[in-house]
Design an enzyme around this catalytic site. Sequence first.
Site, PDB file in Angstrom:
ATOM      1  CB  CYS A 133     -22.895 -21.362   8.143  1.00 15.53           C
ATOM      2  SG  CYS A 133     -21.697 -20.370   9.159  1.00 15.53           S
ATOM      3  NE  ARG A 152     -25.273 -31.564  18.568  1.00 15.44           N
ATOM      4  CZ  ARG A 152     -24.377 -30.309  18.376  1.00 15.44           C
ATOM      5  NH1 ARG A 152     -25.091 -29.193  18.435  1.00 15.44           N
ATOM      6  NH2 ARG A 152     -23.171 -30.456  18.293  1.00 15.44           N
ATOM      7  CG  ASP A 153     -23.657 -29.623  14.500  1.00 17.61           C
ATOM      8  OD1 ASP A 153     -24.077 -28.395  14.314  1.00 17.61           O
ATOM      9  OD2 ASP A 153     -22.239 -29.404  14.253  1.00 17.61           O
TER      10      ASP A 153
END
Length: 306
Positions: A243, A15-16
């Site tokens: 990020c 997911r992340d």
Amino acid sequence: MLMPKKVSIIEVGPRDGLQNEKNIIGLDDKVTYIKLLSEAGLREIEATSFVRAEKIPQMSDGIELYKKLLLEPSLKQTTLYSLVPNDVGLENALEAGVKDIAIFTATSNTFNKKNINATIDESLKRIDLVMKKANAEGMKARAYISTVFGCPYEGETSLVELKKIATHLKNLGIKEISLGDTIGVANPLQVKEVINYLSNDFSLDFFAMHFHDTKGMAVANTLAALQMGLSRFDSSSGGLGGCPYAIGASGNVATEDLVTLFSSMGIDCGVDMKKLAAASSFILKKLNKTSQSKSLTAYLSQTSQN
Ligand code: MG
């Protein structure tokens, strides 16, 4: 020393890790990836999220994926979390047969506004609604609190706000809070300070840590949390998930880096490095990417020489 002898890793790669990847992974490949992670010994895996498809196309198959995962005999002993942002997401989770959800907020109003278009208080009201229904359905929930160690917009964030949010979530029946270093700015002393602050009001087994390795500090921060007695850590296989606040930088700490840290110090995390490397290699190949994890890179180069 309070260092635990045994720790748990919550794998967030599917997911992340995948959510911001432009290269859409097919349903069967996602199932294979999650099965490989589970076979490697990861017993808690965040599988998908129920967000709007136009917002995160990679997660648009959440219902279908989750239904398929539930049919897999090898995943019966694995906790499969799904991220649920609001009551619409919860309806989808219920339709998919989800038992374990994750919800999220942040200690920064600006971050929350940009991320989920809600202030902290508004986000807690959404969570109230989700948890009312989730509790009635007998679901279990963990919560992410983002920007605990700093915010890309507001800089330093408030520990008083963190305590307020954590107390609110605990009162809603949330089982665990994952403290997020969203932009990878934490340092080991700060990690100890935050945990020490929370220990005045909470049992520390209520918390997991979610470190990002943006500046290469995640392993040091994990050690600091271990030394404070924490034993639950989120990570992403191969370090998947960049990020968004520092283009090209790494995001989630790699599961391989945590496994190396733990096993080199004799701490049992139950994960088989060889099988984990196979899972990461599988998904990295599908994404046409290489890993930024030093542990995985070293492991793969050693094994290719033998
Ligand atoms: Mg993350």
